[in-house]
Design a protein around this motif. Sequence first.
Motif, PDB file in Angstrom:
ATOM      1  N   SER A  57       0.836  -1.207   0.000  1.00  0.00           N
ATOM      2  CA  SER A  57       0.000   0.000   0.000  1.00  0.00           C
ATOM      3  C   SER A  57       0.867   1.253   0.000  1.00  0.00           C
ATOM      4  O   SER A  57       0.541   2.244  -0.671  1.00  0.00           O
ATOM      5  N   ASP A  58       1.975   1.224   0.740  1.00  0.00           N
ATOM      6  CA  ASP A  58       2.900   2.359   0.740  1.00  0.00           C
ATOM      7  C   ASP A  58       3.471   2.587  -0.659  1.00  0.00           C
ATOM      8  O   ASP A  58       3.583   3.731  -1.119  1.00  0.00           O
ATOM      9  N   VAL A  59       3.836   1.512  -1.331  1.00  0.00           N
ATOM     10  CA  VAL A  59       4.367   1.607  -2.698  1.00  0.00           C
ATOM     11  C   VAL A  59       3.303   2.224  -3.610  1.00  0.00           C
ATOM     12  O   VAL A  59       3.595   3.140  -4.399  1.00  0.00           O
ATOM     13  N   MET A  60       2.083   1.737  -3.498  1.00  0.00           N
ATOM     14  CA  MET A  60       0.993   2.267  -4.317  1.00  0.00           C
ATOM     15  C   MET A  60       0.754   3.753  -4.023  1.00  0.00           C
ATOM     16  O   MET A  60       0.463   4.539  -4.941  1.00  0.00           O
ATOM     17  N   THR A  61       0.878   4.153  -2.773  1.00  0.00           N
ATOM     18  CA  THR A  61       0.692   5.548  -2.380  1.00  0.00           C
ATOM     19  C   THR A  61       1.761   6.435  -3.004  1.00  0.00           C
ATOM     20  O   THR A  61       1.461   7.521  -3.520  1.00  0.00           O
ATOM     21  N   ILE A  62       3.010   5.983  -2.982  1.00  0.00           N
ATOM     22  CA  ILE A  62       4.101   6.754  -3.589  1.00  0.00           C
ATOM     23  C   ILE A  62       3.830   6.954  -5.080  1.00  0.00           C
ATOM     24  O   ILE A  62       3.925   8.072  -5.604  1.00  0.00           O
ATOM     25  N   VAL A  63       3.475   5.874  -5.759  1.00  0.00           N
ATOM     26  CA  VAL A  63       3.236   5.931  -7.209  1.00  0.00           C
ATOM     27  C   VAL A  63       2.064   6.855  -7.525  1.00  0.00           C
ATOM     28  O   VAL A  63       2.148   7.711  -8.414  1.00  0.00           O
ATOM     29  N   GLU A  64       0.972   6.695  -6.810  1.00  0.00           N
ATOM     30  CA  GLU A  64      -0.235   7.489  -7.085  1.00  0.00           C
ATOM     31  C   GLU A  64       0.022   8.980  -6.885  1.00  0.00           C
ATOM     32  O   GLU A  64      -0.374   9.809  -7.719  1.00  0.00           O
ATOM     33  N   ASN A  65       0.685   9.341  -5.803  1.00  0.00           N
ATOM     34  CA  ASN A  65       0.945  10.753  -5.533  1.00  0.00           C
ATOM     35  C   ASN A  65       1.915  11.351  -6.541  1.00  0.00           C
ATOM     36  O   ASN A  65       1.764  12.513  -6.936  1.00  0.00           O
ATOM     37  N   ALA A  66       2.891  10.571  -6.994  1.00  0.00           N
ATOM     38  CA  ALA A  66       3.807  11.059  -8.038  1.00  0.00           C
ATOM     39  C   ALA A  66       3.050  11.280  -9.345  1.00  0.00           C
ATOM     40  O   ALA A  66       3.275  12.282 -10.043  1.00  0.00           O
ATOM     41  N   ASP A  67       2.144  10.354  -9.656  1.00  0.00           N
ATOM     42  CA  ASP A  67       1.359  10.491 -10.892  1.00  0.00           C
ATOM     43  C   ASP A  67       0.439  11.710 -10.838  1.00  0.00           C
ATOM     44  O   ASP A  67       0.303  12.443 -11.823  1.00  0.00           O
ATOM     45  N   ILE A  68      -0.189  11.934  -9.699  1.00  0.00           N
ATOM     46  CA  ILE A  68      -1.084  13.089  -9.546  1.00  0.00           C
ATOM     47  C   ILE A  68      -0.301  14.383  -9.699  1.00  0.00           C
ATOM     48  O   ILE A  68      -0.715  15.297 -10.418  1.00  0.00           O
TER      49      ILE A  68
END
Length: 158
Positions: A57-68
Amino acid sequence: MRGSKAAGASALVLVALTMAGCSGEGSAALPEPTGEVAQVDAPEDGAQDAAACAAVSDVMTIVENADIALSEGRMAAQEQQGWYEVATDVLHRIPSGGDSAVSLGVADLQATVPAVETWPRTEPTVIRSDAWNDALTTLDAPCLEVDSELTIGVFTGG
């Protein structure tokens, strides 16, 4: 004065032991060990699996926030790539050597993204690829089984 306090305390302990049925003489025989040890590693495995799911979930959070941030123009592609590298480092630090469904799912997800040190700097990563998305989808159910739903925390933007 100290001696009388110590004697009083000792008397209280003796009375408490006597009331509890302890005479201080001999004890009831303890059962002999059977030589068998009960295996209790299921909760530990569950806790390890839950921790692995939280790390994903932490990995997914990093990716999502970078994409946004990239999509909103607050970050350049180079910075997004840097955050993807951080996410990949975190991903590859998650233990995945077990035989549980979570461990196998994490290993599959790790296999979709090579370690950062092998990345050619000019080539985009495979984060967000079909293989990445499929591995995350496969990991959903095992994470739910250990009460650790995969989640994304969005904190970027305004």
